[in-house]
Enzyme design. Structure first.
Site, PDB file in Angstrom:
ATOM      1  N   SER A  61       1.236   2.852   4.815  1.00 43.44           N
ATOM      2  CA  SER A  61       2.037   3.491   5.872  1.00 43.44           C
ATOM      3  C   SER A  61       2.655   2.491   6.844  1.00 43.44           C
ATOM      4  O   SER A  61       3.047   2.866   7.948  1.00 43.44           O
ATOM      5  CB  SER A  61       1.205   4.522   6.642  1.00 43.44           C
TER       6      SER A  61
ATOM      7  N   GLY B 159       0.796  -1.221   0.000  1.00 40.82           N
ATOM      8  CA  GLY B 159       0.000   0.000   0.000  1.00 40.82           C
ATOM      9  C   GLY B 159       0.830   1.273   0.000  1.00 40.82           C
ATOM     10  O   GLY B 159       2.064   1.254   0.136  1.00 40.82           O
ATOM     11  N   HIS B 160       0.137   2.387  -0.139  1.00 41.27           N
ATOM     12  CA  HIS B 160       0.817   3.671  -0.253  1.00 41.27           C
ATOM     13  C   HIS B 160       1.548   4.053   1.039  1.00 41.27           C
ATOM     14  O   HIS B 160       1.170   3.668   2.129  1.00 41.27           O
ATOM     15  CB  HIS B 160      -0.152   4.776  -0.681  1.00 41.27           C
ATOM     16  N   ASN B 161       2.645   4.762   0.861  1.00 34.66           N
ATOM     17  CA  ASN B 161       3.470   5.301   1.954  1.00 34.66           C
ATOM     18  C   ASN B 161       4.250   4.239   2.719  1.00 34.66           C
ATOM     19  O   ASN B 161       4.835   4.539   3.768  1.00 34.66           O
ATOM     20  CB  ASN B 161       2.631   6.106   2.957  1.00 34.66           C
TER      21      ASN B 161
END
Length: 341
Positions: A257, A237-239
């Site tokens: 994250s 996922g993002h980050n």
């Protein structure tokens, strides 16, 4: 073509025990090898299979007993067998193609020496490709991407805009790097998209499996550390910040994250919740559900994931539940206690 054991031993710097003039034609694993084949065994636990094999010869460790079989003794049998298999079966690498007439490369893109861009692949505006990159059929390099030397994008892999890959990165077919992260917020009763303005950065010597997706960060980058190997059908996922030399097995999902340290192992179908930190050297067992931070060196298992030793005790107890239930019913009858079932 047939090759002598002596020639193969010279190739892998091994020592022959047996008939050095013996000819072999193919390299096959233990269960498939027959006359005219060479096989390998890494450990004494494979001895029974080795002795049952019809192979003419084998690659083995220095001290493995082999009952008179012609062998090549080496320090690393697997690496030596790979070299022998490539020698006997391998095909020469094709020469650099340059840019195929059916590919598209934007005039502003910069290509290093000996780059190959295959038919129907594309390289977008302002992107930079290092030396000896290979962009296979249908692969897409977006705008303003940066690829190091010796990068390989297999068919239909997609790099969204601004993606950065280090040297010797391999991206397998249909993987997608840099798609929007799954970011929404509820506004006026509707899920409003949060713009994803970051990018994906991948370190040197990373391999990304087929069908894997790595989302771009919301504002900063999603990062994958050098030497990490990612299997097929993984979602990052993002980050996220993935450390160096991780092993992430198929169908793992890592929420946005989250962070992993170095040398982390995440086994198949494990799920990591968002904002979770995994310390250096942690091992996450198959199908685990991890919703909390895991300290360095810890091994966890189960859903929810707990210490591996505790989960193994739980699994053993679960196997015994039918017998425990039967014993409890007998005990209640003996004591004259009414069974509620």
């Amino acid at each position: 073509m047939p090759t002598t054991i002596r020639q193969l031993a010279a190739l892998v710097r091994g020592q022959v025990h047996g008939d050095s003039d013996l000819l072999v034609e193919a390299a096959r694993p233990l269960d498939d090898a027959g006359p005219g084949d060479i096989t390998f065994a890494e450990h004494e636990r494979y001895l029974a299979r080795l002795h049952a094999s019809g192979a003419a010869a084998a690659v083995v460790p220095a001290a493995l007993p082999t009952n008179g079989l012609t062998v090549i003794r080496v320090a690393d049998p697997l690496a030596a067998f790979v070299a022998i298999a490539r020698h006997l079966h391998g095909r020469p690498e094709p020469p650099p193609l340059g840019v195929d007439a059916q590919a598209f490369v934007d005039p502003t893109a910069e290509l290093g020496p000996d780059v190959s861009v295959h038919p129907f692949a594309s390289v977008g505006e302002g992107s930079v490709l290092g030396a000896r990159c290979v962009i296979h059929c249908g692969a897409r390099v977006g705008r303003f991407c940066t690829l190091g030397d010796d990068v390989v994008l297999h068919p239909n892999a997609v790099l969204y805009d601004d993606t950065v890959l280090g040297d010797r990165v391999i991206v397998h077919a249909n993987a997608v790097l840099g798609a929007d992260g799954f970011g929404y917020r509820l506004r006026d009763g509707r899920h409003a998209k949060v713009p994803q303005l970051g990018r994906v950065e991948v370190g040197d010597d990373v391999e990304v499996g087929a069908g894997t997706t790595i989302d771009r960060g919301t504002f900063g980058p999603t990062r994958v550390g050098a030497g990490t190997k990612i299997d097929n059908l993984v979602q990052i996922g993002h980050n996220c910040r993935i450390g160096r030399h991780n092993l992430i097995v198929s169908q793992v999902g890592i929420g946005g994250s989250s962070r992993t340290g170095d040398y982390v192992v995440i086994a198949g179908q494990a799920g990591i919740a968002d904002h979770v930190a995994l310390g250096d050297g942690t091992v996450i067992g198959a199908q685990s559900g991890v919703a909390r931070d895991v300290a360095a060196g810890e091994r966890v298992l189960g859903a929810p994931a707990t210490a591996e030793r505790d989960q193994k005790r739980i699994f053993l107890c679960l196997e015994k539940l039918p017998d425990m239930r039967r014993d409890l019913r007998h005990l209640k009858r003996h004591l004259g206690i009414e069974d509620g079932e």
